[in-house]
Scaffold this active site. Structure first.
Site, PDB file in Angstrom:
ATOM      1  N   VAL A 281       8.658  10.314  12.652  1.00  0.00           N
ATOM      2  CA  VAL A 281       8.478   9.523  13.872  1.00  0.00           C
ATOM      3  C   VAL A 281       8.243  10.448  15.064  1.00  0.00           C
ATOM      4  CG1 VAL A 281       9.656   7.965  15.472  1.00  0.00           C
ATOM      5  CG2 VAL A 281       9.758   7.526  13.034  1.00  0.00           C
ATOM      6  N   ASP A 282       8.921  11.572  15.106  1.00  0.00           N
ATOM      7  CA  ASP A 282       8.793  12.497  16.224  1.00  0.00           C
ATOM      8  C   ASP A 282       7.472  13.261  16.176  1.00  0.00           C
ATOM      9  OD1 ASP A 282       9.902  13.481  18.571  1.00  0.00           O
ATOM     10  OD2 ASP A 282      10.615  15.297  17.563  1.00  0.00           O
ATOM     11  N   ALA A 283       6.800  13.276  15.046  1.00  0.00           N
ATOM     12  CA  ALA A 283       5.519  13.980  14.950  1.00  0.00           C
ATOM     13  C   ALA A 283       4.409  13.235  15.682  1.00  0.00           C
ATOM     14  CB  ALA A 283       5.138  14.171  13.483  1.00  0.00           C
TER      15      ALA A 283
END
Length: 79
Positions: free
Chosen positions: A60-62
């Site tokens: 998700v943070d990518a």
């Protein structure tokens, strides 16, 4: 007219990066809440849940990192 197009290009890059960051923050918040719910419901599965939590959180943070890269590309390479 050229200056207006550059301003719109910068605004589009800023909106893209901002919306990606907001979406990731909401997603990580929901993911963290569900992790805590699952850990409270079944404490013996915390190691498995933690591993899955960090893998999904990294994915998700990518998304905002990719959006920042594309935004900087649009601002400096395309412009």
């Amino acid at each position: 007219m050229e200056n207006l197009n550059m301003d719109l290009l910068y605004m589009a890059a800023a909106v893209m990066m901002g919306l990606a960051a907001i979406g990731a923050a909401i997603g990580i918040g929901i993911l963290g809440g569900k992790f805590l719910e699952g850990a409270a419901r079944q404490p013996d599965l915390i190691p498995l849940l933690r591993t899955q939590f960090f893998i999904v959180m990294g994915l998700v943070d990518a998304i905002p990192m990719i959006a920042v890269g594309l935004g900087l590309y649009v601002m400096f390479a395309v412009a």
